[in-house]
Design a protein around this motif. Structure first.
Motif, PDB file in Angstrom:
ATOM      1  N   LEU A  20       0.920  -1.180  -0.218  1.00  0.00           N
ATOM      2  CA  LEU A  20      -0.061   0.037  -0.005  1.00  0.00           C
ATOM      3  C   LEU A  20       0.879   1.338  -0.091  1.00  0.00           C
ATOM      4  N   PRO A  21       0.629   2.021  -1.052  1.00  0.00           N
ATOM      5  CA  PRO A  21       0.013   2.094  -2.062  1.00  0.00           C
ATOM      6  C   PRO A  21       0.361   1.151  -3.038  1.00  0.00           C
ATOM      7  N   LEU A  22      -0.598   0.478  -3.895  1.00  0.00           N
ATOM      8  CA  LEU A  22      -0.059  -0.737  -4.960  1.00  0.00           C
ATOM      9  C   LEU A  22       0.638  -0.399  -5.772  1.00  0.00           C
TER      10      LEU A  22
ATOM     11  N   ASP B  26       3.103   3.075   2.758  1.00  0.00           N
ATOM     12  CA  ASP B  26       2.040   2.974   3.791  1.00  0.00           C
ATOM     13  C   ASP B  26       2.147   1.608   4.632  1.00  0.00           C
ATOM     14  N   ALA B  27       1.890   0.362   3.738  1.00  0.00           N
ATOM     15  CA  ALA B  27       2.266  -0.945   4.454  1.00  0.00           C
ATOM     16  C   ALA B  27       2.704  -1.751   3.241  1.00  0.00           C
TER      17      ALA B  27
ATOM     18  N   LEU C 178      -1.950  -5.265   9.233  1.00  0.00           N
ATOM     19  CA  LEU C 178      -2.792  -4.224   9.103  1.00  0.00           C
ATOM     20  C   LEU C 178      -3.678  -3.895  10.460  1.00  0.00           C
TER      21      LEU C 178
ATOM     22  N   LEU D 203     -11.879  -0.772   8.847  1.00  0.00           N
ATOM     23  CA  LEU D 203     -12.460  -1.358   7.362  1.00  0.00           C
ATOM     24  C   LEU D 203     -11.993  -0.553   6.441  1.00  0.00           C
ATOM     25  N   ALA D 204     -11.597   0.688   6.476  1.00  0.00           N
ATOM     26  CA  ALA D 204     -10.987   1.026   5.039  1.00  0.00           C
ATOM     27  C   ALA D 204      -9.893   0.929   4.868  1.00  0.00           C
ATOM     28  N   VAL D 205      -8.945   0.462   5.807  1.00  0.00           N
ATOM     29  CA  VAL D 205      -7.649  -0.178   5.218  1.00  0.00           C
ATOM     30  C   VAL D 205      -7.723  -1.578   4.657  1.00  0.00           C
TER      31      VAL D 205
ATOM     32  N   ALA E  20     -10.399  -2.346   3.109  1.00  0.00           N
ATOM     33  CA  ALA E  20     -10.765  -2.161   1.714  1.00  0.00           C
ATOM     34  C   ALA E  20      -9.713  -1.794   0.696  1.00  0.00           C
ATOM     35  N   ALA E  21      -9.117  -0.975   1.231  1.00  0.00           N
ATOM     36  CA  ALA E  21      -7.775  -0.443   0.515  1.00  0.00           C
ATOM     37  C   ALA E  21      -6.838  -1.108   0.160  1.00  0.00           C
ATOM     38  N   ALA E  22      -6.694  -2.415   0.810  1.00  0.00           N
ATOM     39  CA  ALA E  22      -5.954  -3.552   0.526  1.00  0.00           C
ATOM     40  C   ALA E  22      -6.724  -4.649  -0.398  1.00  0.00           C
ATOM     41  N   GLY E  23      -7.649  -4.306  -0.609  1.00  0.00           N
ATOM     42  CA  GLY E  23      -8.477  -5.249  -1.401  1.00  0.00           C
ATOM     43  C   GLY E  23      -9.110  -6.429  -0.922  1.00  0.00           C
ATOM     44  N   ILE E  24      -8.907  -6.404   0.241  1.00  0.00           N
ATOM     45  CA  ILE E  24      -9.991  -7.289   1.037  1.00  0.00           C
ATOM     46  C   ILE E  24     -11.318  -7.379   1.425  1.00  0.00           C
ATOM     47  N   ALA E  25     -12.118  -8.084   1.174  1.00  0.00           N
ATOM     48  CA  ALA E  25     -13.765  -7.871   0.928  1.00  0.00           C
ATOM     49  C   ALA E  25     -14.384  -8.658   2.086  1.00  0.00           C
TER      50      ALA E  25
ATOM     51  N   PRO F  29     -13.156  -3.965  -3.507  1.00  0.00           N
ATOM     52  CA  PRO F  29     -12.301  -4.820  -2.881  1.00  0.00           C
ATOM     53  C   PRO F  29     -12.651  -6.278  -3.450  1.00  0.00           C
TER      54      PRO F  29
ATOM     55  N   PHE G  12      -8.202  -0.024  -5.017  1.00  0.00           N
ATOM     56  CA  PHE G  12      -9.460  -0.349  -4.434  1.00  0.00           C
ATOM     57  C   PHE G  12     -10.107   0.714  -3.531  1.00  0.00           C
TER      58      PHE G  12
ATOM     59  N   ALA H 215     -11.694   2.384  -0.834  1.00  0.00           N
ATOM     60  CA  ALA H 215     -11.687   2.355   0.709  1.00  0.00           C
ATOM     61  C   ALA H 215     -12.626   3.462   1.156  1.00  0.00           C
TER      62      ALA H 215
ATOM     63  N   LEU I 205      -2.303   7.722   3.769  1.00  0.00           N
ATOM     64  CA  LEU I 205      -1.951   6.495   4.439  1.00  0.00           C
ATOM     65  C   LEU I 205      -2.759   5.967   5.632  1.00  0.00           C
TER      66      LEU I 205
END
Lengths: 396, 396
Positions: free
Chosen positions: A48-50, A141-142, A148, A160-162, A164-169, B191, B201, B203, B365
């Protein structure tokens, strides 16, 4: 009559429900996960970012090309945010770029649009930028494999935002205990119906369902059984026993002639005990088709206080929540208490530190309970509390 | 560039949303009313108890008939709980009675079953009882017209119980604001999908929906608009504008070339301002078909902090909730801050009183925000905070 001390019965109930309330895991979509508790740490499946992207709307450049501003460079293209083929920045040129767009190969800085003037074909950069400025590096970021979220975390929006940002549904969380509520009594009718003489509006169904929910569990069924026929309670319990961890009943366990819960469950091994507690003395503990059953007395104040004392602490613990707050207050007037029974009187906090008795000890006084803030916990061995003495209260 | 001070913009947003968030009333069934706030006091439509009934399983008698125990009386009948014709206690007799059953005319006391022995035809009373003992008089808990609940009360289980007991099936509560969330950006994907280079994704949808929910409002729609075509955003907003009080958007309001929210809403009268705040500087304020729109910038940390600062306090107030907790902590390391911008840095409480900075100030971030407990609020005029200085924090 042998009365079981409250603490002893609390332990008996906890033991009876140990397996039913043992932690289970379920996977829920992010949109349903607010307030739920993670069962394991969540590691990032991605950087993250991708990908390396621009922090600003502006121009992707080589930092060394703009070291002595003003500098005018040809514009070699425009990069929007969104899916894109990889691009490359020609030597000595700039590319217009949007926030979040992929930085072209060869660029190492972004000049914000407000520090430039542009003709469309060329851009004049008015301010130099160091290497890396306004460039968000992939993984800054990660990184893949970073933690996470920890285990045991109550999920708030930013968590929940992080995900989602990592593509985890979806996320593994502690399952909520599923509790069925069955109220009994031939006198019970639904609120809203016109009562005949002798009929009572069922307050226990509404109260127990709300207590279950506010303790962090879910109501799997809510059934009112309004006759004294054992076969009909059997049907009601079969309905309640589907996809449930625990069945709570109210009524039908006392010493009268028409005690339908006892009649059905005692032959199946349930026991009725008398607890050294007021209200809520008689209590049933049993099982129905493998599902544990806790049977409360039917008076509505008894039902509610029985839940608070016997079941709520277990559900709160299962949900990873703190137990009800217990505090100390001074009582405004003396209290006489029945020896050998732990009393839970209804009280209201009158100023920061004093508590006054609300209503009476009667287990039918639902308006009195509604008007109270706290339960006043008078130990079984206490027969009198003087005005000004300190008592323990349970915040409702 | 003129930057609007944060407090000034907070007031502008509050004013813009005044009508949309003005208190409205809705009527909800008791089963849906837990945690909702009453809009008016609730008066009892009935006496509670509804009728004179027995507190115990036992025998209804005249107190004077059992004044000198042991006394043996003929049993004139049995009264169960439930709908019943009125009965009358013959002189010098007893009637067997169950808890909650209608006291027969002429009886003024109930002798508990444990203080009796019975042959079936007669009962021997072993203990005298005073007039009124174990008799619950109609109206002894609440009388018709008494206040059962005050206005402005957050409904807990015991409050729902008294409404149910009084036969009230639904209650007037403050309506929850209905908020639609529309995220924009051609780079956004759901996501769980496999991203192409340049795709992100989304977020913000998950985050804003959870923030709305945790502020005591409901998400009326959640729409992702993943292209830069104005007509498609127009369609998305039409979908979002149904049965909603407020539309929140993320993205598309900045200075780039593809700012779809600006492009659609500025011609309809929306304004884009630059707020003296970091993250979250650019902000849009407008309306769409009569529904107010607050447009946040698209970076996920900007979106979340914009919500916390600009919208959450209004929703919490509308829901009758307290604002986010603000406390004071000492910072562990010095902080340099951009002059002229109020900074909301991410922090973590390291012991009871100290706060450390988590991650950087970058508005992308999301993992850093997820790892933080608080926002550290650095005033616009502050350029440096020394280690050990006190700062204000907002608890997340």
């Amino acid at each position: 009559m042998h009365r079981i001390p409250v603490d002893e019965y609390v332990a008996i109930v906890a033991n009876h429900l140990r397996d039913a309330l043992a932690p289970r895991t379920e996977t829920v979509a992010l949109g349903k996960a607010l307030g739920r508790v993670t069962v394991a740490q969540v590691l990032s499946p991605v950087d993250l970012p991708l990908f390396r992207n621009s922090q600003m709307d502006g121009f992707a450049v080589r930092a060394r090309d703009v070291a002595s501003p003003p500098v005018t460079l040809p514009i070699a293209g425009i990069i929007a945010a969104g899916a894109a083929e990889p691009t490359s920045l020609p030597a000595g040129a700039a590319m217009q770029i949007m926030t979040g767009a992929v930085i072209p190969e060869g660029s190492d800085a972004v000049v914000p649009v407000e520090d430039t003037t542009s003709t469309g074909a060329t851009v004049t950069v008015l301010k130099s930028r160091a290497q890396g400025e306004f460039v968000r590096e992939a993984g800054s970021d990660a990184r893949i494999g970073d933690t996470l979220l920890p285990a045991g975390l109550t999920l708030a929006p930013r968590h929940l935002a992080v995900l989602a940002a990592a593509g985890i549904a979806s996320v593994d969380v502690r399952a909520l205990p599923r509790i069925a509520v069955v109220t009994t009594g031939a006198e019970l009718i639904a609120p809203g119906v016109e009562p005949l003489l002798g009929q009572l509006f069922d307050a226990n169904g509404v109260a127990l369902a709300a207590l279950v929910e506010s303790s962090g569990a879910v109501v799997s069924a809510l059934v009112r059984n309004d006759d004294d026929v054992v076969a009909s309670l059997d049907l009601a319990l079969r309905e309640a026993a589907v996809d449930t961890d625990l069945i709570l009943t109210s009524g039908g366990i006392s010493m009268g002639e028409f005690e339908v819960v006892r009649e059905l469950l005692e032959p199946l091994g349930a026991t009725v005990g008398t607890i050294a507690m007021q209200p809520g003395g008689p209590q049933l503990l049993g099982a129905f088709h493998g599902i544990p059953v806790i049977g409360f007395p039917g008076n509505p104040v008894s039902t509610q206080i029985s839940f608070e004392v016997l079941v709520a602490p277990l559900l709160r613990a299962a949900a990873g929540r703190a137990p009800a707050e217990k505090r100390h207050h001074t009582v405004e007037t003396a209290i006489d208490s029945v020896p050998g029974k732990r009393q839970f009187l209804r009280g209201r906090i009158t100023d920061g530190n004093a508590v006054s008795i609300v209503s009476g000890p009667g287990s039918h006084l639902v308006a009195g309970l509604a008007a109270s803030d706290v339960l006043i916990d008078i130990p079984a061995e206490t027969t009198r509390v003087e005005a000004g003495d300190t008592v323990e209260t349970w915040t409702l």
